[in-house]
Design an enzyme around this catalytic site. Structure first.
Site, short mmCIF file in Angstrom:
data_model
loop_
_atom_site.label_atom_id
_atom_site.label_comp_id
_atom_site.label_asym_id
_atom_site.label_seq_id
_atom_site.Cartn_x
_atom_site.Cartn_y
_atom_site.Cartn_z
N LEU A 1 0.84 -1.21 0.00
CA LEU A 1 0.00 0.00 0.00
C LEU A 1 0.87 1.26 0.00
O LEU A 1 2.06 1.19 0.28
CB LEU A 1 -0.91 -0.04 1.24
N PRO A 2 0.26 2.43 -0.30
CA PRO A 2 1.07 3.64 -0.46
C PRO A 2 1.86 4.06 0.79
O PRO A 2 3.04 4.36 0.70
CB PRO A 2 0.05 4.72 -0.84
N THR B 1 6.46 0.53 2.02
CA THR B 1 7.48 1.30 2.75
C THR B 1 6.75 2.25 3.69
O THR B 1 6.03 3.14 3.24
CB THR B 1 8.35 2.13 1.77
N LYS C 1 15.36 -0.20 5.12
CA LYS C 1 14.90 0.44 3.87
C LYS C 1 15.14 1.95 3.90
O LYS C 1 15.68 2.52 2.95
CB LYS C 1 13.41 0.13 3.70
N LYS D 1 9.39 10.83 -0.27
CA LYS D 1 8.64 10.12 0.78
C LYS D 1 9.62 9.38 1.71
O LYS D 1 9.51 9.46 2.94
CB LYS D 1 7.67 9.12 0.13
P1 NAD Z 1 0.76 2.58 -6.03
O1 NAD Z 1 0.19 3.86 -5.59
O2 NAD Z 1 0.99 2.33 -7.49
O3 NAD Z 1 -0.14 1.37 -5.49
C1 NAD Z 1 -0.82 1.36 -4.27
C2 NAD Z 1 -2.14 0.65 -4.50
O4 NAD Z 1 -2.81 0.55 -3.25
C3 NAD Z 1 -3.08 1.39 -5.46
O5 NAD Z 1 -3.47 0.52 -6.50
C4 NAD Z 1 -4.26 1.79 -4.56
O6 NAD Z 1 -5.52 1.75 -5.23
C5 NAD Z 1 -4.18 0.70 -3.49
N1 NAD Z 1 -4.86 1.06 -2.25
C6 NAD Z 1 -4.77 2.21 -1.53
N2 NAD Z 1 -5.55 2.13 -0.43
C7 NAD Z 1 -6.14 0.91 -0.46
C8 NAD Z 1 -7.05 0.24 0.40
N3 NAD Z 1 -7.51 0.81 1.50
N4 NAD Z 1 -7.45 -1.00 0.05
C9 NAD Z 1 -6.98 -1.59 -1.06
N5 NAD Z 1 -6.11 -1.02 -1.93
C10 NAD Z 1 -5.70 0.22 -1.61
O7 NAD Z 1 2.14 2.42 -5.22
P2 NAD Z 1 3.37 1.46 -5.58
O8 NAD Z 1 4.33 2.15 -6.47
O9 NAD Z 1 2.85 0.11 -5.96
O10 NAD Z 1 4.10 1.39 -4.15
C11 NAD Z 1 3.57 0.63 -3.09
C12 NAD Z 1 4.53 0.68 -1.93
O11 NAD Z 1 5.80 0.18 -2.34
C13 NAD Z 1 4.78 2.09 -1.39
O12 NAD Z 1 4.84 2.03 0.01
C14 NAD Z 1 6.12 2.47 -2.01
O13 NAD Z 1 6.83 3.40 -1.21
C15 NAD Z 1 6.82 1.13 -2.06
N6 NAD Z 1 7.85 1.01 -3.11
C16 NAD Z 1 7.60 1.44 -4.37
C17 NAD Z 1 8.58 1.30 -5.35
C18 NAD Z 1 8.34 1.77 -6.77
O14 NAD Z 1 9.30 1.82 -7.56
N7 NAD Z 1 7.10 2.08 -7.17
C19 NAD Z 1 9.81 0.70 -5.04
C20 NAD Z 1 10.02 0.24 -3.74
C21 NAD Z 1 9.03 0.40 -2.77
#
Ligand code: NAD
Length: 300
Positions: free
Chosen positions: A65-66, A94, A169, A244
Protein backbone atom coordinates in the site's frame (compact mmCIF):
# COMPACT_ATOMS: atom_id res chain seq x y z
CA UNK A 1 -2.93 -25.18 -2.09
CA UNK A 2 -1.47 -22.16 -0.28
CA UNK A 3 -3.97 -19.31 -0.23
CA UNK A 4 -2.57 -15.78 -0.45
CA UNK A 5 -4.62 -12.64 0.20
CA UNK A 6 -2.94 -9.79 -1.68
CA UNK A 7 -4.06 -6.24 -0.91
CA UNK A 8 -2.79 -3.31 -3.01
CA UNK A 9 -2.40 -4.02 -6.72
CA UNK A 10 -0.65 -0.82 -7.82
CA UNK A 11 2.58 -0.35 -9.76
CA UNK A 12 4.43 -2.78 -7.49
CA UNK A 13 1.68 -5.00 -6.04
CA UNK A 14 0.18 -6.02 -9.41
CA UNK A 15 3.41 -7.71 -10.56
CA UNK A 16 4.14 -9.16 -7.12
CA UNK A 17 0.66 -10.70 -6.83
CA UNK A 18 0.95 -12.12 -10.36
CA UNK A 19 4.17 -13.88 -9.35
CA UNK A 20 2.40 -15.48 -6.38
CA UNK A 21 -0.24 -16.80 -8.82
CA UNK A 22 2.44 -18.01 -11.28
CA UNK A 23 4.01 -19.99 -8.41
CA UNK A 24 0.80 -22.03 -8.22
CA UNK A 25 -0.71 -20.33 -5.17
CA UNK A 26 -4.37 -19.38 -4.97
CA UNK A 27 -4.35 -15.56 -4.87
CA UNK A 28 -7.39 -13.66 -3.63
CA UNK A 29 -6.73 -10.04 -4.51
CA UNK A 30 -8.17 -6.70 -3.45
CA UNK A 31 -7.60 -3.08 -4.47
CA UNK A 32 -9.85 -0.02 -4.39
CA UNK A 33 -9.35 0.28 -8.16
CA UNK A 34 -11.80 -1.71 -10.31
CA UNK A 35 -9.27 -1.70 -13.17
CA UNK A 36 -6.62 -3.27 -10.98
CA UNK A 37 -9.08 -5.97 -9.92
CA UNK A 38 -10.03 -6.68 -13.55
CA UNK A 39 -6.33 -7.06 -14.46
CA UNK A 40 -5.83 -9.40 -11.51
CA UNK A 41 -8.68 -11.58 -12.76
CA UNK A 42 -7.11 -11.76 -16.23
CA UNK A 43 -3.91 -12.98 -14.56
CA UNK A 44 -5.66 -15.88 -12.85
CA UNK A 45 -6.37 -14.33 -9.45
CA UNK A 46 -9.71 -14.21 -7.65
CA UNK A 47 -10.88 -10.62 -7.10
CA UNK A 48 -12.43 -9.99 -3.67
CA UNK A 49 -15.14 -7.46 -2.91
CA UNK A 50 -13.31 -6.11 0.15
CA UNK A 51 -10.00 -6.44 1.97
CA UNK A 52 -11.79 -8.32 4.75
CA UNK A 53 -13.24 -10.86 2.33
CA UNK A 54 -9.81 -11.39 0.74
CA UNK A 55 -8.37 -12.32 4.14
CA UNK A 56 -10.93 -14.98 5.03
CA UNK A 57 -9.25 -18.44 4.98
CA UNK A 58 -5.90 -16.95 3.93
CA UNK A 59 -2.64 -18.69 4.86
CA UNK A 60 -0.63 -15.57 4.01
CA UNK A 61 -1.79 -11.92 3.87
CA UNK A 62 0.43 -9.55 1.90
CA UNK A 63 -0.12 -5.77 1.77
CA UNK A 64 1.54 -3.40 -0.73
CA UNK A 65 0.00 0.00 0.00
CA UNK A 66 1.07 3.64 -0.46
CA UNK A 67 1.90 4.70 3.13
CA UNK A 68 1.66 4.01 6.86
CA UNK A 69 -1.87 5.28 7.40
CA UNK A 70 -3.25 2.90 4.74
CA UNK A 71 -1.48 -0.03 6.37
CA UNK A 72 -2.61 0.83 9.91
CA UNK A 73 -6.23 1.32 8.79
CA UNK A 74 -6.42 -1.87 6.79
CA UNK A 75 -4.86 -3.95 9.57
CA UNK A 76 -7.31 -2.61 12.16
CA UNK A 77 -10.43 -2.58 9.99
CA UNK A 78 -10.01 -5.57 7.70
CA UNK A 79 -7.10 -7.91 8.35
CA UNK A 80 -7.11 -8.46 12.12
CA UNK A 81 -10.91 -8.93 12.30
CA UNK A 82 -11.06 -11.35 9.35
CA UNK A 83 -7.84 -13.31 8.83
CA UNK A 84 -7.45 -16.73 10.51
CA UNK A 85 -5.24 -16.48 13.62
CA UNK A 86 -2.61 -18.79 12.11
CA UNK A 87 -2.23 -16.65 8.98
CA UNK A 88 1.16 -15.05 8.39
CA UNK A 89 0.78 -11.26 7.90
CA UNK A 90 3.45 -9.55 5.78
CA UNK A 91 3.50 -5.85 4.94
CA UNK A 92 5.75 -5.03 1.97
CA UNK A 93 4.88 -1.31 1.77
CA UNK A 94 7.48 1.30 2.75
CA UNK A 95 6.19 2.87 5.98
CA UNK A 96 7.50 4.45 9.19
CA UNK A 97 9.37 2.25 11.65
CA UNK A 98 7.07 3.12 14.57
CA UNK A 99 3.98 2.40 12.45
CA UNK A 100 5.37 -1.00 11.48
CA UNK A 101 6.08 -1.83 15.14
CA UNK A 102 2.61 -0.68 16.21
CA UNK A 103 0.92 -2.84 13.60
CA UNK A 104 3.09 -5.83 14.57
CA UNK A 105 2.33 -5.34 18.28
CA UNK A 106 -1.43 -5.06 17.70
CA UNK A 107 -1.40 -8.18 15.52
CA UNK A 108 0.78 -10.25 17.82
CA UNK A 109 -1.46 -9.38 20.80
CA UNK A 110 -4.19 -11.17 18.87
CA UNK A 111 -1.95 -14.18 18.19
CA UNK A 112 -0.82 -13.41 14.62
CA UNK A 113 2.72 -13.79 13.26
CA UNK A 114 3.86 -10.70 11.35
CA UNK A 115 6.72 -9.33 9.27
CA UNK A 116 7.59 -5.94 7.83
CA UNK A 117 9.25 -6.69 4.49
CA UNK A 118 9.81 -3.57 2.37
CA UNK A 119 11.48 -4.03 -0.97
CA UNK A 120 14.35 -2.71 -3.00
CA UNK A 121 13.95 -2.79 -6.79
CA UNK A 122 11.34 -1.00 -8.86
CA UNK A 123 8.44 -2.13 -10.99
CA UNK A 124 10.67 -4.18 -13.33
CA UNK A 125 11.90 -6.23 -10.37
CA UNK A 126 8.33 -6.54 -9.07
CA UNK A 127 7.19 -7.95 -12.42
CA UNK A 128 10.30 -10.08 -12.85
CA UNK A 129 10.16 -11.60 -9.36
CA UNK A 130 13.62 -10.23 -8.54
CA UNK A 131 12.95 -7.91 -5.59
CA UNK A 132 15.21 -7.72 -2.54
CA UNK A 133 13.22 -7.98 0.70
CA UNK A 134 14.45 -6.52 4.01
CA UNK A 135 12.62 -8.36 6.73
CA UNK A 136 11.80 -7.48 10.31
CA UNK A 137 10.28 -10.47 12.11
CA UNK A 138 10.87 -12.94 14.93
CA UNK A 139 13.72 -15.33 14.19
CA UNK A 140 11.45 -18.36 14.54
CA UNK A 141 9.06 -16.99 11.88
CA UNK A 142 11.70 -16.19 9.26
CA UNK A 143 11.68 -19.55 7.45
CA UNK A 144 7.93 -19.21 6.80
CA UNK A 145 8.33 -15.56 5.75
CA UNK A 146 11.08 -16.60 3.32
CA UNK A 147 8.88 -19.32 1.83
CA UNK A 148 6.00 -16.84 1.47
CA UNK A 149 8.14 -14.22 -0.30
CA UNK A 150 10.16 -16.59 -2.51
CA UNK A 151 8.07 -16.25 -5.74
CA UNK A 152 8.69 -12.47 -5.71
CA UNK A 153 12.33 -12.39 -4.64
CA UNK A 154 15.94 -12.34 -5.73
CA UNK A 155 17.13 -11.96 -2.14
CA UNK A 156 15.42 -12.12 1.28
CA UNK A 157 17.44 -10.81 4.22
CA UNK A 158 16.33 -10.76 7.84
CA UNK A 159 17.35 -7.44 9.40
CA UNK A 160 16.16 -8.28 12.93
CA UNK A 161 12.90 -8.02 14.87
CA UNK A 162 9.77 -6.00 13.96
CA UNK A 163 10.48 -2.64 12.34
CA UNK A 164 14.07 -3.37 11.36
CA UNK A 165 13.08 -4.15 7.77
CA UNK A 166 11.67 -0.62 7.51
CA UNK A 167 14.73 0.77 9.30
CA UNK A 168 17.01 -0.89 6.72
CA UNK A 169 14.90 0.44 3.87
CA UNK A 170 14.88 4.08 4.97
CA UNK A 171 18.56 4.11 5.93
CA UNK A 172 19.46 2.62 2.54
CA UNK A 173 17.30 5.10 0.65
CA UNK A 174 18.59 8.06 2.64
CA UNK A 175 22.09 6.99 1.60
CA UNK A 176 20.92 6.64 -2.01
CA UNK A 177 19.29 10.11 -2.03
CA UNK A 178 22.44 11.70 -0.62
CA UNK A 179 24.77 9.84 -2.99
CA UNK A 180 22.68 10.82 -6.02
CA UNK A 181 22.85 14.49 -5.04
CA UNK A 182 26.59 14.23 -4.29
CA UNK A 183 27.24 12.58 -7.66
CA UNK A 184 25.11 15.20 -9.44
CA UNK A 185 26.91 18.06 -7.70
CA UNK A 186 30.26 16.62 -8.78
CA UNK A 187 29.13 16.37 -12.43
CA UNK A 188 27.78 19.95 -12.31
CA UNK A 189 31.01 21.27 -10.81
CA UNK A 190 33.09 19.32 -13.35
CA UNK A 191 31.08 20.89 -16.15
CA UNK A 192 31.52 24.40 -14.74
CA UNK A 193 35.29 23.80 -14.59
CA UNK A 194 35.43 22.80 -18.24
CA UNK A 195 35.89 19.07 -17.59
CA UNK A 196 34.15 16.74 -20.04
CA UNK A 197 31.45 14.65 -18.30
CA UNK A 198 32.53 11.35 -19.87
CA UNK A 199 36.17 12.03 -18.88
CA UNK A 200 35.07 12.81 -15.34
CA UNK A 201 33.10 9.54 -15.27
CA UNK A 202 36.06 7.54 -16.66
CA UNK A 203 38.31 8.90 -13.92
CA UNK A 204 35.98 9.05 -10.92
CA UNK A 205 34.40 5.65 -11.57
CA UNK A 206 37.91 4.20 -11.09
CA UNK A 207 38.88 6.52 -8.25
CA UNK A 208 37.70 7.04 -4.69
CA UNK A 209 34.55 8.94 -5.72
CA UNK A 210 33.10 5.76 -7.26
CA UNK A 211 29.62 4.90 -6.00
CA UNK A 212 26.44 3.14 -7.16
CA UNK A 213 24.67 6.36 -8.19
CA UNK A 214 27.55 7.08 -10.55
CA UNK A 215 28.42 3.68 -12.00
CA UNK A 216 25.03 1.93 -12.11
CA UNK A 217 22.58 4.84 -12.36
CA UNK A 218 24.57 7.76 -13.72
CA UNK A 219 22.49 10.99 -13.65
CA UNK A 220 24.47 12.41 -16.59
CA UNK A 221 23.16 10.95 -19.87
CA UNK A 222 25.67 8.78 -21.73
CA UNK A 223 28.14 6.96 -19.48
CA UNK A 224 25.63 4.30 -18.25
CA UNK A 225 23.30 3.48 -21.17
CA UNK A 226 20.66 1.67 -19.06
CA UNK A 227 20.21 4.61 -16.65
CA UNK A 228 16.95 6.67 -16.78
CA UNK A 229 19.02 9.79 -17.62
CA UNK A 230 19.14 8.42 -21.18
CA UNK A 231 15.34 8.24 -21.39
CA UNK A 232 14.55 11.82 -20.39
CA UNK A 233 14.42 10.57 -16.79
CA UNK A 234 11.28 8.51 -17.44
CA UNK A 235 10.63 5.26 -15.55
CA UNK A 236 12.98 4.28 -12.75
CA UNK A 237 12.42 5.55 -9.21
CA UNK A 238 10.18 8.62 -8.98
CA UNK A 239 11.51 11.73 -7.22
CA UNK A 240 8.27 11.84 -5.20
CA UNK A 241 9.01 8.33 -3.87
CA UNK A 242 12.52 9.38 -2.90
CA UNK A 243 11.07 12.39 -1.09
CA UNK A 244 8.64 10.12 0.78
CA UNK A 245 11.52 7.89 1.94
CA UNK A 246 13.68 10.89 2.97
CA UNK A 247 10.78 12.24 5.02
CA UNK A 248 10.46 8.86 6.74
CA UNK A 249 14.20 8.98 7.52
CA UNK A 250 13.90 12.55 8.79
CA UNK A 251 10.98 11.67 11.08
CA UNK A 252 12.74 8.54 12.33
CA UNK A 253 15.90 10.55 13.07
CA UNK A 254 13.79 13.08 14.96
CA UNK A 255 12.36 10.33 17.14
CA UNK A 256 15.62 8.44 17.71
CA UNK A 257 17.82 11.56 18.05
CA UNK A 258 20.29 10.45 15.37
CA UNK A 259 22.07 13.34 13.61
CA UNK A 260 21.32 13.23 9.85
CA UNK A 261 22.34 16.66 8.48
CA UNK A 262 22.97 15.40 4.93
CA UNK A 263 19.73 13.38 4.94
CA UNK A 264 17.85 16.53 5.97
CA UNK A 265 19.47 18.58 3.20
CA UNK A 266 18.70 15.85 0.68
CA UNK A 267 15.05 15.97 1.76
CA UNK A 268 14.94 19.76 1.22
CA UNK A 269 16.51 19.42 -2.25
CA UNK A 270 14.07 16.69 -3.36
CA UNK A 271 11.22 18.72 -1.86
CA UNK A 272 12.21 21.61 -4.19
CA UNK A 273 12.37 19.23 -7.15
CA UNK A 274 8.92 17.81 -6.44
CA UNK A 275 7.47 21.29 -5.78
CA UNK A 276 8.80 22.35 -9.19
CA UNK A 277 6.60 19.66 -10.76
CA UNK A 278 9.15 16.89 -11.32
CA UNK A 279 7.87 14.36 -8.77
CA UNK A 280 6.96 11.87 -11.49
CA UNK A 281 10.41 11.89 -13.10
CA UNK A 282 13.23 9.60 -12.06
CA UNK A 283 15.03 11.00 -9.01
CA UNK A 284 18.34 11.30 -10.90
CA UNK A 285 16.84 14.35 -12.66
CA UNK A 286 18.09 16.21 -9.57
CA UNK A 287 21.28 16.65 -11.64
CA UNK A 288 19.42 18.91 -14.06
CA UNK A 289 18.02 20.99 -11.19
CA UNK A 290 21.51 21.46 -9.78
CA UNK A 291 22.82 22.43 -13.26
CA UNK A 292 19.97 24.94 -13.57
CA UNK A 293 18.77 23.33 -16.81
CA UNK A 294 15.31 22.14 -15.79
CA UNK A 295 12.65 23.65 -18.05
CA UNK A 296 10.11 25.69 -16.11
CA UNK A 297 6.91 23.71 -16.19
CA UNK A 298 3.85 25.42 -17.55
CA UNK A 299 1.45 24.67 -14.70
CA UNK A 300 -1.99 26.15 -14.26
P1 NAD B 1 0.76 2.58 -6.03
O1 NAD B 1 0.19 3.86 -5.59
O2 NAD B 1 0.99 2.33 -7.49
O3 NAD B 1 -0.14 1.37 -5.49
C1 NAD B 1 -0.82 1.36 -4.27
C2 NAD B 1 -2.14 0.65 -4.50
O4 NAD B 1 -2.81 0.55 -3.25
C3 NAD B 1 -3.08 1.39 -5.46
O5 NAD B 1 -3.47 0.52 -6.50
C4 NAD B 1 -4.26 1.79 -4.56
O6 NAD B 1 -5.52 1.75 -5.23
C5 NAD B 1 -4.18 0.70 -3.49
N1 NAD B 1 -4.86 1.06 -2.25
C6 NAD B 1 -4.77 2.21 -1.53
N2 NAD B 1 -5.55 2.13 -0.43
C7 NAD B 1 -6.14 0.91 -0.46
C8 NAD B 1 -7.05 0.24 0.40
N3 NAD B 1 -7.51 0.81 1.50
N4 NAD B 1 -7.45 -1.00 0.05
C9 NAD B 1 -6.98 -1.59 -1.06
N5 NAD B 1 -6.11 -1.02 -1.93
C10 NAD B 1 -5.70 0.22 -1.61
O7 NAD B 1 2.14 2.42 -5.22
P2 NAD B 1 3.37 1.46 -5.58
O8 NAD B 1 4.33 2.15 -6.47
O9 NAD B 1 2.85 0.11 -5.96
O10 NAD B 1 4.10 1.39 -4.15
C11 NAD B 1 3.57 0.63 -3.09
C12 NAD B 1 4.53 0.68 -1.93
O11 NAD B 1 5.80 0.18 -2.34
C13 NAD B 1 4.78 2.09 -1.39
O12 NAD B 1 4.84 2.03 0.01
C14 NAD B 1 6.12 2.47 -2.01
O13 NAD B 1 6.83 3.40 -1.21
C15 NAD B 1 6.82 1.13 -2.06
N6 NAD B 1 7.85 1.01 -3.11
C16 NAD B 1 7.60 1.44 -4.37
C17 NAD B 1 8.58 1.30 -5.35
C18 NAD B 1 8.34 1.77 -6.77
O14 NAD B 1 9.30 1.82 -7.56
N7 NAD B 1 7.10 2.08 -7.17
C19 NAD B 1 9.81 0.70 -5.04
C20 NAD B 1 10.02 0.24 -3.74
C21 NAD B 1 9.03 0.40 -2.77
Amino acid sequence: MTRVAFIGLGNMGSGMAANQAKAGREVVAFDLSADALARAKEQGMTPASSAGEACKDADIVITMLPAGQHVRDIYLEAILPNAPRDALLIDCSTIDVDGARTVARDASMQGFRTADAPVSGGTAAATGGTLTFMVGCREQDFADVEEALKPMAKAIIRAGDSGTGQAAKICNNMLLGISMIATSEAFALAESLGLDAQKFFDISSKASGQNWSMTSYCPWPGPVPAAPSNRDYEGGFAAAMMLKDLKLAYDAAGISGAPTPLGTNAMVIFDDLVAAGYGGKDFSIVLQMLRGTLPVLNRE
